[in-house]
Design an enzyme around this catalytic site. Sequence first.
Site: not given
Ligand code: DGL
Length: 268
Positions: A66, A179
């Site tokens: 993440c 993301c």
């Molecule tokens: N998948 C996440 C990232 O890479 C976070 C997305 C979220 O929860 O807002 O930033």
Amino acid sequence: MFDSGTGGLSVLRHIRSALPHEDLLYVADSGFAPYGGKPEAVIVARTIAIAEFLLARGAKALVLACNTATAAAIKGLREIHPDLPLVGVEPGLKPAAALTQSGIVGVLATARTLSSQKFEQLRAQISAATGVRFLPQACIGLADQVDKGALDTPETAAMIARYVAPLIEQGADTLVLGCTHYPFVQALIEASIRAATERPVKIVDTGEAVARQLQRLLIQHKLERQPGHVGTLESFTTGKESALADAFAKLLKIQPNVMQIDLQHHIA
Ligand code: DGL
């Protein structure tokens, strides 16, 4: 490994193919998703709690799949666990700088990632070294659409077009998926590029690089599992079990064990 929800599956698929002998534990913090608009302190507390949970389950290495959690919490996590092999995900500005010809790169990510000190430092450093101009674009609501499984709806397509078109108009010829949820809507991102320009536009995703970095660290720490064992996958969610099971089936076409967990006693 963990993510706020299902985005980390875009990293998990690369890890499974690069390291098929390793047993994997995946936590989706879906009860607290999305992370993108939450205060940094909340994300730090969640990340530390999930790390404790995974370590208690025997994890020998951790992947923060993440960008938002990496930007907020990897530094603190390294201080708490200095000897633990730790891999984070950050927007691929360096590969994008090597690919762009116009010298203008769009960065799609959460608002929290883009406003973090870590991102600002990376952007300043790569810009100074290469002269590339980065255009940050917060994609509010997009991770939610992926978590909901709305991968090809008109609403998601319209949202993506709103975020992508201005970047193309400003001359970006390379877009960074900053993301881990966004690779799952790459087809819609490509469609919105085609609607905005006839010029070729490249897309940068770092999932594969993260898997390679994990492999390097496991070898370096002599923690790599030898062939002869078929890696297992167990998954956990702070949200609904059925939602994570559906995401695995839809996004990766697999059906691992899914268990609901409550991290309350891990929260400081
Ligand atoms: N998948 C996440 C990232 O890479 C976070 C997305 C979220 O929860 O807002 O930033």
